[in-house]
Design a protein around this motif. Structure first.
Motif, short mmCIF file in Angstrom:
data_model
loop_
_atom_site.label_atom_id
_atom_site.label_comp_id
_atom_site.label_asym_id
_atom_site.label_seq_id
_atom_site.Cartn_x
_atom_site.Cartn_y
_atom_site.Cartn_z
N TYR A 3 44.05 -18.33 -1.33
CA TYR A 3 43.44 -19.27 -0.27
C TYR A 3 43.65 -20.89 -0.46
O TYR A 3 43.42 -21.55 0.42
CB TYR A 3 41.87 -18.83 -0.34
CG TYR A 3 41.13 -19.40 -1.44
CD1 TYR A 3 40.54 -20.63 -1.58
CD2 TYR A 3 40.64 -18.50 -2.40
CE1 TYR A 3 40.10 -21.24 -2.78
CE2 TYR A 3 40.08 -18.80 -3.38
CZ TYR A 3 39.63 -20.12 -3.63
OH TYR A 3 38.89 -20.49 -4.57
N LEU A 6 45.30 -22.70 1.87
CA LEU A 6 45.02 -22.80 3.45
C LEU A 6 43.50 -23.49 3.63
O LEU A 6 43.09 -23.60 4.59
CB LEU A 6 44.66 -21.24 3.94
CG LEU A 6 46.00 -20.50 3.86
CD1 LEU A 6 45.83 -18.88 4.35
CD2 LEU A 6 46.90 -20.99 4.97
N ILE A 7 42.68 -23.63 2.47
CA ILE A 7 41.71 -24.45 2.54
C ILE A 7 41.66 -25.47 1.86
O ILE A 7 42.35 -25.67 0.89
CB ILE A 7 40.44 -23.49 1.80
CG1 ILE A 7 40.61 -22.01 2.35
CG2 ILE A 7 39.19 -24.02 1.81
CD1 ILE A 7 39.83 -21.80 3.64
N ILE A 20 39.37 -25.13 6.98
CA ILE A 20 40.77 -24.64 7.30
C ILE A 20 41.73 -25.68 7.42
O ILE A 20 41.50 -26.53 8.19
CB ILE A 20 41.07 -23.41 8.42
CG1 ILE A 20 40.03 -22.53 8.29
CG2 ILE A 20 42.37 -23.13 8.66
CD1 ILE A 20 40.27 -21.40 7.38
N LYS A 21 42.86 -25.84 6.28
CA LYS A 21 43.63 -26.97 6.57
C LYS A 21 44.12 -27.31 8.12
O LYS A 21 44.49 -26.41 8.71
CB LYS A 21 45.03 -26.77 5.39
CG LYS A 21 44.66 -27.12 4.25
CD LYS A 21 45.87 -27.01 3.30
CE LYS A 21 45.70 -27.42 1.71
NZ LYS A 21 46.82 -27.19 1.29
N LEU A 50 43.72 -20.20 14.88
CA LEU A 50 43.47 -19.50 13.50
C LEU A 50 44.36 -18.47 13.56
O LEU A 50 44.58 -17.73 14.53
CB LEU A 50 41.98 -19.32 13.31
CG LEU A 50 40.80 -20.35 13.21
CD1 LEU A 50 39.85 -19.78 12.95
CD2 LEU A 50 41.53 -21.22 11.96
N THR A 51 44.80 -18.04 12.33
CA THR A 51 45.32 -16.67 12.00
C THR A 51 44.29 -15.84 11.24
O THR A 51 43.51 -16.24 10.41
CB THR A 51 46.61 -16.99 11.13
OG1 THR A 51 46.36 -17.65 10.09
CG2 THR A 51 47.49 -18.01 11.66
N GLU A 53 45.00 -14.71 8.48
CA GLU A 53 45.17 -15.10 6.93
C GLU A 53 44.31 -16.13 6.71
O GLU A 53 43.58 -16.32 5.64
CB GLU A 53 46.61 -15.53 6.67
CG GLU A 53 47.53 -14.25 6.70
CD GLU A 53 47.93 -13.94 7.93
OE1 GLU A 53 48.12 -14.43 8.87
OE2 GLU A 53 48.38 -12.70 8.04
N GLN A 54 43.91 -17.22 7.49
CA GLN A 54 43.08 -18.03 7.54
C GLN A 54 41.73 -17.61 7.26
O GLN A 54 40.83 -18.12 6.62
CB GLN A 54 43.37 -19.07 8.53
CG GLN A 54 44.57 -20.02 8.59
CD GLN A 54 44.66 -20.73 9.79
OE1 GLN A 54 44.57 -20.38 10.91
NE2 GLN A 54 45.31 -21.91 9.60
#
Length: 74
Positions: A3, A6-7, A20-21, A50-51, A53-54
């Motif tokens: 994570y 992504l964070i 979320i980046k 968004l995905t 995964e996020q």
């Protein structure tokens, strides 16, 4: 998935809350939506950039914060 890819925390975005980046969507928002009964699919419908995964990264981040939380007893 890690994570941390992504964070991020950026002091100039949402007061440094984890997000979320590349967005202004906070981990808190995602967790609250899930807590209110939204499914991941519904979150993705409402935030199409968004995905999956996020969203999962937000859950992993929250789990780690709780896992390392210090418990204080009185």
């Amino acid at each position: 998935m890690d994570y941390k890819e992504l964070i991020e925390r950026n002091p100039s975005v949402l007061g440094g809350k984890p997000i979320i980046k590349g967005t202004r969507i906070s981990v808190e928002l995602i967790i609250r939506k899930l807590g209110d009964g939204y499914s991941i699919s519904e979150i993705l419908e409402n935030y199409p950039h968004l995905t999956t995964e996020q969203v999962k990264a937000a859950l992993q981040y929250a789990a780690d914060v709780i896992a390392f939380e210090e418990t204080i007893t009185t």
